[in-house]
Design a protein around this motif. Structure first.
Motif, PDB file in Angstrom:
ATOM      1  N   ILE A  79       2.354   2.461  -6.178  1.00  0.00           N
ATOM      2  CA  ILE A  79       2.236   1.078  -6.720  1.00  0.00           C
ATOM      3  C   ILE A  79       0.626   0.790  -6.960  1.00  0.00           C
ATOM      4  CG2 ILE A  79       2.297  -1.585  -6.460  1.00  0.00           C
ATOM      5  CD1 ILE A  79       4.919  -0.207  -7.522  1.00  0.00           C
ATOM      6  N   VAL A  80      -0.002   1.077  -5.934  1.00  0.00           N
ATOM      7  CA  VAL A  80      -1.404   1.034  -6.001  1.00  0.00           C
ATOM      8  C   VAL A  80      -2.229   1.533  -7.086  1.00  0.00           C
ATOM      9  CG1 VAL A  80      -1.807   0.419  -3.549  1.00  0.00           C
ATOM     10  CG2 VAL A  80      -1.916   2.886  -4.186  1.00  0.00           C
ATOM     11  N   GLN A  81      -1.577   2.946  -7.688  1.00  0.00           N
ATOM     12  CA  GLN A  81      -2.240   3.609  -8.523  1.00  0.00           C
ATOM     13  C   GLN A  81      -1.955   2.989  -9.999  1.00  0.00           C
ATOM     14  OE1 GLN A  81      -1.334   7.908  -7.106  1.00  0.00           O
ATOM     15  NE2 GLN A  81      -2.889   7.937  -8.379  1.00  0.00           N
ATOM     16  N   ILE A  82      -0.708   2.161 -10.019  1.00  0.00           N
ATOM     17  CA  ILE A  82      -0.227   1.690 -11.148  1.00  0.00           C
ATOM     18  C   ILE A  82      -1.140   0.399 -11.275  1.00  0.00           C
ATOM     19  CG2 ILE A  82       1.531   0.358 -12.233  1.00  0.00           C
ATOM     20  CD1 ILE A  82       3.591   2.269 -10.971  1.00  0.00           C
ATOM     21  N   ILE A  83      -1.589  -0.387 -10.055  1.00  0.00           N
ATOM     22  CA  ILE A  83      -2.434  -1.391 -10.397  1.00  0.00           C
ATOM     23  C   ILE A  83      -3.870  -1.088 -10.674  1.00  0.00           C
ATOM     24  CG2 ILE A  83      -3.515  -3.437  -8.818  1.00  0.00           C
ATOM     25  CD1 ILE A  83      -0.766  -3.410  -7.203  1.00  0.00           C
ATOM     26  N   SER A  84      -4.311   0.121 -10.156  1.00  0.00           N
ATOM     27  CA  SER A  84      -5.528   0.565 -10.424  1.00  0.00           C
ATOM     28  C   SER A  84      -5.765   0.783 -11.939  1.00  0.00           C
ATOM     29  CB  SER A  84      -5.927   1.805  -9.546  1.00  0.00           C
ATOM     30  OG  SER A  84      -6.112   1.444  -8.148  1.00  0.00           O
ATOM     31  N   PHE A  85      -4.874   1.448 -12.317  1.00  0.00           N
ATOM     32  CA  PHE A  85      -4.737   1.732 -13.888  1.00  0.00           C
ATOM     33  C   PHE A  85      -4.505   0.578 -14.652  1.00  0.00           C
ATOM     34  CE2 PHE A  85      -2.598   2.832 -17.978  1.00  0.00           C
ATOM     35  CZ  PHE A  85      -3.232   4.084 -18.389  1.00  0.00           C
ATOM     36  N   GLY A  86      -3.944  -0.462 -14.454  1.00  0.00           N
ATOM     37  CA  GLY A  86      -3.701  -1.552 -15.117  1.00  0.00           C
ATOM     38  C   GLY A  86      -5.041  -2.251 -15.114  1.00  0.00           C
ATOM     39  N   LEU A  87      -5.838  -2.241 -13.933  1.00  0.00           N
ATOM     40  CA  LEU A  87      -7.244  -2.819 -14.017  1.00  0.00           C
ATOM     41  C   LEU A  87      -8.297  -1.987 -14.993  1.00  0.00           C
ATOM     42  CD1 LEU A  87      -7.689  -3.541 -10.201  1.00  0.00           C
ATOM     43  CD2 LEU A  87      -7.869  -5.148 -12.050  1.00  0.00           C
ATOM     44  N   GLY A 145       0.939  -1.184   0.035  1.00  0.00           N
ATOM     45  CA  GLY A 145      -0.018   0.061  -0.066  1.00  0.00           C
ATOM     46  C   GLY A 145       0.892   1.256  -0.056  1.00  0.00           C
ATOM     47  N   THR A 146       1.993   1.082   0.601  1.00  0.00           N
ATOM     48  CA  THR A 146       2.754   2.551   0.663  1.00  0.00           C
ATOM     49  C   THR A 146       4.015   2.471  -0.165  1.00  0.00           C
ATOM     50  OG1 THR A 146       3.953   1.442   2.579  1.00  0.00           O
ATOM     51  CG2 THR A 146       2.249   2.833   2.928  1.00  0.00           C
ATOM     52  N   SER A 147       4.201   1.285  -1.257  1.00  0.00           N
ATOM     53  CA  SER A 147       5.155   1.077  -2.058  1.00  0.00           C
ATOM     54  C   SER A 147       5.065   1.976  -3.007  1.00  0.00           C
ATOM     55  CB  SER A 147       5.356  -0.339  -2.361  1.00  0.00           C
ATOM     56  OG  SER A 147       5.573  -1.118  -1.531  1.00  0.00           O
ATOM     57  N   SER A 148       6.260   2.498  -3.871  1.00  0.00           N
ATOM     58  CA  SER A 148       6.213   3.391  -4.855  1.00  0.00           C
ATOM     59  C   SER A 148       7.323   2.978  -5.886  1.00  0.00           C
ATOM     60  CB  SER A 148       6.354   4.838  -4.525  1.00  0.00           C
ATOM     61  OG  SER A 148       7.543   4.877  -3.851  1.00  0.00           O
TER      62      SER A 148
END
Length: 294
Positions: free
Chosen positions: A142-150, A129-132
């Motif tokens: 990282i969470v925003q990259i995963i969200s964009f991937g979805l 959750g706090t990784s970048s």
């Protein structure tokens, strides 16, 4: 403003625009199929986010695994809502009455979530959750990259379904000219129900993507529905590509404006864009001939 900060804002704007594009695609499908203004779309997004949060907190599983439950569930719910509720409305008052009915659905979902989980703000506690990711001096969560991937995967699947499958052809025919579609043997009622279910399935994916990066609470959907409505008007009602382009542009502009103005004032870009569109080009800037029909 440094070059690194500008670059990071651009990347974050693109990632946010992807999420907006996914959620706006569902709203565009509703309006394209049945001229329905679905005010409850963002409320269903919140419901999907809570399903992901509940599954993760109770089982420890990754929230993305909740898609196995929420996507089929929302698809069936969307089909049922269209076939047993929306389709019973008179065509002459369809748009107006759909606003009232879906507003009531939004309130029911918000109230149900409030009763089940209270109004306390919830956030997923994830190991990543706090990784970048550091990219040319920019720090991208990282969470925003995963969200964009979805979002990107869902939009690509939706595009292929609409363009390459027989169902997609039937759905596009129903959107473009329902009477002509019926004349060539398409069951427009069933296709409209499936299209509505497909739109609600995008809300399920959007809810999971949102749970990864946002603190959620039952009334959060009111914060999202306004910008989403603005996006589909700017993009052109009935045009999924138009909504995607508008979402990406407005997402980038919003994040860029957060630097000098702050997040509260930056949010007004959606409403400024809405007013400009209604004054200058009411059919939308990217919708083409299909949007003009509506």
């Amino acid at each position: 403003m440094t070059g690194a900060l500008l670059f990071q804002s651009l990347i974050l704007g693109i990632l946010l625009g992807g999420l907006y594009a996914l959620l706006a695609a569902g709203l565009t499908l509703y309006f394209g199929v049945m001229r329905v203004v679905m005010l409850a779309h963002a409320a269903f997004v919140m419901l999907a986010a809570y399903i992901a949060w509940f599954l993760t907190t109770r089982t420890g599983l990754d929230p993305m695994l909740s898609l196995v439950i929420s996507v089929p569930l929302f698809f069936v719910l969307g089909y049922a809502i269209q076939r047993w509720l929306i389709s019973r409305l008179k065509p002459a008052t369809m748009t107006m009455m759909s606003v009232l009915i879906t507003f009531a659905l939004a309130l029911l979902i918000e109230g149900g979530l409030g009763m089940a989980f209270t109004g306390t703000q919830r956030r997923l506690d994830l190991s990543y959750g706090t990784s970048s990711l550091n990219l040319f001096g920019a720090s991208i969560p990282i969470v925003q990259i995963i969200s964009f991937g979805l979002a990107a995967l869902s939009l690509a699947s939706l595009y292929l379904l609409m363009k390459k499958s027989k169902f997609g052809q039937a759905l596009r025919a129903t959107i473009q000219h329902p009477e002509a579609a019926r004349l060539v043997g398409i069951d427009t009622g069933r296709v409209a129900g499936l299209g509505f279910g497909l739109g609600l399935a995008t809300a399920a994916v959007g809810g999971v993507a949102m749970s990864l990066q946002y603190t959620i609470f039952p009334s959060l959907h009111w914060h999202w529905i306004g910008p989403l409505m603005a996006i589909i008007v700017v993009g052109g009602l009935g045009s999924i590509p138009g909504a995607a382009i508008a979402a990406m542009l407005l997402g980038i502009i919003r994040v860029m404006l957060e630097i000098p103005l702050g997040p509260t004032w930056a949010q007004t870009i959606f409403y400024v864009a809405l007013f400009v569109t209604l004054m200058v080009r009411p059919q939308g800037f990217f919708g083409g001939r299909l949007a003009q029909r509506f």
